[in-house]
Design an enzyme around this catalytic site. Sequence first.
Site, mmCIF file in Angstrom:
data_model
loop_
_atom_site.group_PDB
_atom_site.id
_atom_site.type_symbol
_atom_site.label_atom_id
_atom_site.label_comp_id
_atom_site.label_asym_id
_atom_site.label_seq_id
_atom_site.Cartn_x
_atom_site.Cartn_y
_atom_site.Cartn_z
ATOM 1 N N GLY A 1 0.818 -1.212 0.000
ATOM 2 C CA GLY A 1 0.000 0.000 0.000
ATOM 3 C C GLY A 1 0.848 1.257 0.000
ATOM 4 C CE LYS B 1 21.389 5.859 2.727
ATOM 5 N NZ LYS B 1 22.407 6.164 3.770
ATOM 6 N NE ARG C 1 14.245 -8.364 2.014
ATOM 7 C CZ ARG C 1 14.052 -8.895 0.809
ATOM 8 N NH1 ARG C 1 12.864 -8.817 0.237
ATOM 9 N NH2 ARG C 1 15.015 -9.517 0.186
ATOM 10 C CB THR D 1 13.025 1.180 -2.282
ATOM 11 O OG1 THR D 1 11.646 1.541 -2.213
ATOM 12 C CG2 THR D 1 13.734 2.070 -3.278
ATOM 13 C CD GLU E 1 10.724 -1.343 9.322
ATOM 14 O OE1 GLU E 1 10.388 -1.880 10.383
ATOM 15 O OE2 GLU E 1 11.552 -1.841 8.535
#
Lengths: 156, 775
Positions: B487, B725, B529, B531, B729
Amino acid sequence: MLVQLKVNGRDVAAEITPAMSLASCLRTELGLTGTKLSCEVGECGSCTVLLDGKPVTSCLVPAAQTAGRSVETVEGLASDGSLHPLQEAFIKLNAVQCGFCIPGMIMAAKAALEKNANPTPEEVRFILSGNLCRCTGYQKIVEAVLLAAQEMRDHG
Amino acid sequence: MADKELTVSQAFRSVGQPLSQIDSAGKTTGLTQYLQDLSVPGMLHGSIVRSTIPHGLIRKIDTSQAERLPGVRAIITAKDCPGVLFGPQKPEDWEILCQDRVRYIGDEVAAVAATSPEVAKEAAQLVRIEYEELPAVYDPFEAMKPGAAVLWEQHPDNIAYRFFIERGDVDEALAQADHVFEHDFYTGRFYHAPMEPIGCIVQYQADGSYTMWGPTHVPFRSRMTYSKGLGVSMAKIRIIVPPFGGSFGMKYELNVNCIAAVLAKKCGRPLKFFYSREEDISAGHPRMGLHFHFRLGINRDGRFVGKEARVVGTGGARTFWTPPVLSTACYRIDGLYHFQNVRTEGLLVYTNQSPATCFRGFGNAEALTAFETFIDEVGEKIGIDPVQLRRMNSVKSGDLTLHGWNIVSCGYQECLDRAEEVSGFRDRNQPPKVPPRRVVVRGIGLAGGNHISGNRVIIDEFDGSSAQVRVGFDGQVDVIVGDPDIGQGMNTVFAQIAAEVLGLDPTSVRSLPVDTLISPHGIGTLGSRGTTIVGRAVQLAAEDARAKIVTLAAEMLGMEPGRVEFQGGNASVAKDGNRRVSMREIGTEYSTRHGGAYLVGNGDFTPPTEFPDASKYGNLSAAYVFGVHVAEVEVDTETGAVRVVNYWAVHDSGTVINPSTATGQVHGGVAQGISSALTEEVLVKDGLVTNPNFLDYRIPGFQDIPEMHVEFVETQDPYGPFGAKSIGESSLNPAASAVCNAIYNAVGVRVHQTPVTPERLWKLMETARQGEGKK
Ligand code: FES
Ligand code: FES
């Protein structure tokens, strides 16, 4: 029991039970699953539709009470393949993440802009305060509503 | 050591563009079908019979009354289930349905299939269960005491999992340090509150296999977990992932899928479970409460010399993703600051509550909440500006940390500089000595944070991702990965990456939904993880496709492959004066020559990570990210109510592939962080959740979240696609501590617990006032 109402401008009839909500009637009887259910007790706004032009949380409205009335759902917004300015603005500004709150959000915003075509950011936040979104932090939604308002004033 | 081949983002055509999510038309028109909207012909509806007591032995289950209810098709109990213990992590302590004992209010004892959700629910209430009640325990410290109620005999001390890490000589370092400070902090039980609750549809097939529809971050891991529980091979489980209605860490492996599988098999009909909001809050799987205790050794000049910590987690009655959350809470922060010597013990404790699981931030958000409030206090005590303290002690580009993490690029200093500058944090007022009375006061707080971009320890077997970029007969370019968009817009980022390599309009590229029957085996969308790791595989796959296209186009055009060029914009891919072939012509030519086969580019990427050794040494992640947040709050000193009125967030996420969706991630993360700091907590009394609805469990609304100012400082990192990067989160991580520090700045009291509810803050302020009065 059979209830007859107008949904997105079209006369329809649906077979309902007395306890059935308008949201369930739309979703299960009429196949309009764009209206989302998230809390089912009137606390989140995900199920917002317009009933005779006014925003209601359709999970709380008994379907039986909509006889002869007019309901507008998210599916009724786009016309002739072209999106409503609110839809355009939400897409353009990425006011949509998972999207689960968005149909209710857009319907609430539509009703709001009909009452106030030129709201301030604070007014948008106030008017939409009954609609919850867990993804966006609201900022882009506010921006999208303001952009749509602008578009509608300019080209409406 | 940035990769020399990388070019600056201005040169990119798709990368760096604020593209709209490629699937947002469906989401705004109501045509996107979420799990809630899906049904399968012949589908029945399920409801779970849940324990009404916190702990007890099951003496008798009487289903006779429920069975007589018209519309009921089947009822299952543990007798119908394989009966092995399984689960996503160690210890494996899941049962599809409770064998002989219940361990929390909400534990799953039986399940009903019926013709409608209403009938299923009614029947579930008619199932009578007789229990022999056992003593229960809710507090982790109580649970660890001898004589406490024991949840699992294999764990007589109620410790489900113990984490320990030690590097250097902490005792010596703390003995030698100029100062040693201590700090306790508790972060409360916090509910993900995705707008779409948990659910699944499961269909049993004649060949003994199961098809499952439902959002999950980890479809391939889910398949492993469920296959053990159901006693079938992985190939017998197919998971199809529909669009997510939010998750934030909640929808990983969920036992309801196994319950549905057993029930679907028994009644020979497909079956749907969909939790009510109440069920989702009270029997679902929130973020666990975490207690932190720190001892920090610091020298007069502000250098950290040692840190000792103890972290205790209230895991609940069974183990979901709490062990890695706990370990992350214990040591991720060691990749933000150089502590020189560390020792941390983490304890995950069984209690009679619903099992907790991971939440965006994965333990690090909680640890940062605890530590970033501590550092603020320490700086003040030794007279060093806390921002300076962070600068002095933080990791920098090129550092190798204590636990062997390669910090290839680090923009933390730039984030600190920029955040201070844009927010006016430098010019803040001093906090009052005593909370003033009857006024609304403002305060400003800053906090930093770090995170990973992929985590080596998610699964034992490997780290990495694979992808395919496929050109169809009609020239349609599709990206295929095994890690679902949750999403947040990951599929859009993948389209941009593929489009960048192939010179296409990114809106013409699709990313296909994940289906374990056909998608590559993906680790999943977790550990930030997507992208970086999956995106890099997409880039490599697109490059492979590009090489094949070049060869074919050169042949079709009768030119040297070295002269083939890719043109941006539409589907024209190669040109030589007026000669060009479109992607459509390429696709058709390729398929025509190869019996209809697609032109497929394959890419796989294994990041330079190391599985940690026995001492937990080894580079965990391909890339580390950093961020600094500043919050400005208004505190009503009469009521303790706090409102965040201004917010600034500055992040280092490497190259930003899509500034619009990345900014959206920050907005959403900050909103969750603010409310984790101020309002949201799942309240449990004697094992019963007392606020299982949105009225009592208030998630923030439009008026609770301020306008946010978001910036990125771009660093260059060699591993992610085009230097990207993560952001998912790290966007949330510093938020709660920034708010707590702002509260201190406003009223002069330190908080040691989140959420800082008005009542809690009022008490702290009163205590401070009374203490002052006595002086
Ligand atoms: S579903 Fe109707 S208000 Fe939440
Ligand atoms: S976009 Fe996900 S809940 Fe609003």
